[in-house]
Design a protein around this motif. Sequence first.
Motif: not given
Length: 271
Positions: A208-233
């Motif tokens: 369920g949910g999406w990839y990656p987890s919120d826990e990883i995304l919170e770490r990504a903010v700390h490192f200053g990593a950029d993000v994008t969006f994909g449905s993988d439809a």
Amino acid sequence: MTKFDLHTHHERCGHAIGTIEDYVKAGIDAGLTAIGISDHSPYFAHELDQPQPGIAMARSDLVNYVEEVLRLKEKYRDRIEVLLGMESDFFPEHIELYRKSYEPYPFDYIIGSVHQTRGVSIFNRNRWKSKSRLERIDEKKHYYELIRQSAQSGAFQILGHIDAMKGYYPLFADIRGAEAEIDAVLQAVADTGISLEINTSGSTKDCGGWYPSDEILERAVHFGADVTFGSDAHVPNRVGDEWESVQRRLREIGFKHWVFYRQKVKIIVPL
């Protein structure tokens, strides 16, 4: 408002439904301003033209894929921006061959995804049977080490679904034991200036949910990593799926913007 989806498939890969044009039309219906077509890369290193017809397109069909996307880019230019992408497998031993195979084509971006480790699909439920806790952690560490290598290869603009191994094994979402390897991925993303994909296809799997987890995304903010969006439809009606929900969650986590790509140039979109 700029609204984009960079991860879509179509019937050429053998396990998605619909034509590329069906996905472009679905993007228009979903209110997208840009849609990326990013079907699975051929297996360039295999002696056969199409060794796995149910997984990826034939090597000889790549030029047809590119020509079709470019034709639709022109056809729909006044209604939606069609971006030429590819979801590329990452095999460290073949990265130069893959890089060379993409060079002749005007890709807007390439998504680097690890779909196999130690010769087994990451979605294979049986890989976890009979493994001890330490062996499972070792599998997790190895998976993220491959992803770090893909980030540092210079071949990709985006890392695809970086914790997708949890798809049919939800316990994989527990990052304990692999924190250092995950942080190395996020540091590599920040250092190289590429981006992490928020991929909503996890909602179609056991996790369920999406990839990656919120826990990883919170770490990504700390490192200053950029993000994008994909449905993988893999079906047209999933194009743009959960875009607004992801946008809200990223704001809550602390991201200020996300990105898409045009001619491999990062376009920053405020959240």
